[in-house]
Design an enzyme around this catalytic site. Structure first.
Site, PDB file in Angstrom:
ATOM      1  N   HIS A 120      -0.586  10.629   0.417  1.00 20.88           N
ATOM      2  CA  HIS A 120      -0.817   9.819  -0.782  1.00 20.88           C
ATOM      3  C   HIS A 120       0.242  10.053  -1.851  1.00 20.88           C
ATOM      4  CE1 HIS A 120      -2.853   7.267  -3.487  1.00 20.88           C
ATOM      5  NE2 HIS A 120      -4.086   7.471  -3.079  1.00 20.88           N
ATOM      6  N   ASP A 162       0.680  -8.413  12.348  1.00 21.62           N
ATOM      7  CA  ASP A 162       0.781  -8.814  13.757  1.00 21.62           C
ATOM      8  C   ASP A 162       1.976  -8.098  14.384  1.00 21.62           C
ATOM      9  OD1 ASP A 162       1.045 -10.072  16.207  1.00 21.62           O
ATOM     10  OD2 ASP A 162       1.050 -12.102  15.413  1.00 21.62           O
TER      11      ASP A 162
END
Length: 465
Positions: free
Chosen positions: A175, A409
């Protein structure tokens, strides 16, 4: 197809080595191609240091399997290597040299992203469903991020086969290096390159390149020094540990996915506008505002506590466009700011609880414009660590519909499901666009009785609308 070299050869793991329903087949390090030119050293800013020891973010993409798994893995490895030449810091590690006042990312020859290849006998169709599911089933599908006192990896990847049904790509990210926008930019760049390899057998550069210049982040309030002092005081004097803070995860959590379609969103907006107090200031009535207000109310109903005590709601917001001067949208690193608000549970579960919640969230968002994004920023690390260690009822958010995670994708179609596994530890609510194209999708984990109450409250409220 262009083949890329890996800095360390992949090696098979003994087939006897099992992790529950997971069998690890291979672990390797995927390195960027030689001669990658982006910075081999990248300092952290105060935005990064804010999340310095916060547990990593774990996101999981599920896909159907139109190709053999070995072909899928080969294309993912090669395209990851190609992507890392533009995202070289992800191949390195966070270190804190003795002669340095702050941590930095260093990338040396031979560094790369550790990639785990595994197979699972779990039910793919159950995992990609929306109903209540055992949250523990998802944790073995994302790799752990290596972190010692002296060195912390930036990204780890796991690709898991579910036989003929599909496969998962689990991405674990530090993070302190990647916020939601940066991590999504990386994933979409990787997916784009992989899709080109699958379709045409050739590589190309990502459509959008990351922006690395740290000089654009001004720090007149010396927040960097304040944050470093706070972190180094945890666990001892001048503590330079790079280990993550450990959060307790309940062993009996259940995960659920809840959808608000465009009609639900519109009805929520109309309800809030119809019942709000006209004497109050105008509201910021966005899809996010009403979706999170409704979720906050349902969670408050679900916890079954007496109608007293505050319930806190916190958000993190991309600040790139809110700074003066603004940062590029492709800025690599953290650039998020936080806000929190609180209401008594009795008010949230009352007749117009959604209205009260929407007004509170609206005021919180408007405060970013009126007070500036860095209001009270000197206290953020102490507030963050207090929230981690507090027993107070709090919900925060993870993700954003603007990230469009359901468009990712890799060449075999868009995801069947996207889950944020790390909310098991943080208690946050994940939010994304709906995979049904329209509306939003909310994910949450809690104990089974709470989740059942939440499910009932969520459905009942929509019926009453």
């Amino acid at each position: 197809m262009r083949q890329t070299s890996l800095s360390k050869s992949c090696h098979n793991i003994s087939m006897e080595e099992n992790y529950g329903s997971i069998k690890v087949l291979e672990v390797c390090t995927v390195a960027p191609p030689p001669g990658s030119a982006v910075p081999a050293s990248l300092p952290l800013t105060f935005f990064d240091i804010l999340w310095f020891r916060f547990p990593p973010v774990k996101r999981l993409f599920f896909y159907k399997s139109p190709a053999p798994f070995d072909v899928v893995v080969s294309n993912l490895k090669n395209s990851l290597s190609l992507t890392l030449q533009h995202y070289l810091p992800l191949a390195g590690a966070i270190v804190w040299p003795e002669n340095s006042p702050k941590p930095t990312i260093e990338t040396a020859a031979g560094d790369g992203v550790v990639l785990t290849v595994a197979e699972s006998d779990a039910d793919f169709h159950h995992l990609v469903g929306d109903g209540l599911r055992d949250a523990a089933k998802y944790r073995p599908l994302v790799a752990e991020l290596a972190a010692t006192e002296e060195r912390a990896a930036v990204v780890a990847v796991q690709v898991t086969s579910f036989g003929k049904d599909g496969f998962g790509i689990g991405i674990t990210s530090h993070h302190a290096i990647l916020d939601g926008r940066s991590s999504t930019l990386f994933v979409k760049s990787w997916a784009g390159l992989c899709k080109n390899l699958v379709a045409a057998g050739e590589s190309s550069a990502p459509e959008t390149m990351p922006f690395y210049d740290r000089s654009v982040v001004a720090d007149p309030a010396r927040l960097e020094a304040i944050y470093l002092r706070c972190w180094s005081g945890i666990g001892g004097h001048n503590n330079r540990s790079l280990k993550f803070l450990q959060l307790t995860i309940s062993p009996d959590l259940f995960r659920g996915t809840f959808k608000l379609n465009p009609q639900n969103i519109q009805k929520l907006k109309q309800f809030v506008l119809r019942h709000r107090n006209p004497a109050h200031p105008p509201l910021h009535i966005s899809t996010f505002t009403v979706a999170m207000a409704y979720t906050w109310v349902c969670a408050s109903v679900a916890d079954g506590s007496p109608p007293d005590g505050e319930r806190i709601f916190g958000i993190t917001v991309d600040a790139r466009g809110r700074l003066d001067p603004p940062l590029p949208t492709t800025y690599f690193g953290n650039c998020v700011v936080g806000r929190a608000t609180a209401l008594e549970r009795g008010k949230l579960v009352g007749e117009n609880g959604v209205v009260a919640a929407a007004e509170a969230i609206s005021e919180m968002i408007k405060s970013l414009e009126e007070e500036g994004p860095l209001k009270d920023a000197e206290n953020w690390v102490s507030l963050l660590t207090q929230a981690i260690n507090s027993n107070r009822k709090m919900i925060s958010t993870a993700g954003s519909p603007r990230f469009e995670v359901y468009s990712v994708d890799f060449g075999w179609g868009t995801p069947e499901k996207v889950e944020v596994v790390s909310i098991d530890a943080t208690g946050a609510v994940s939010i994304s666009e709906s995979r049904d194209r329209g509306g939003v999708e909310v994910g949450w984990t809690a104990k089974k009785d709470v989740m059942e109450n939440f499910t009932a409250a969520f459905a009942k409220g929509l019926e009453e609308l």
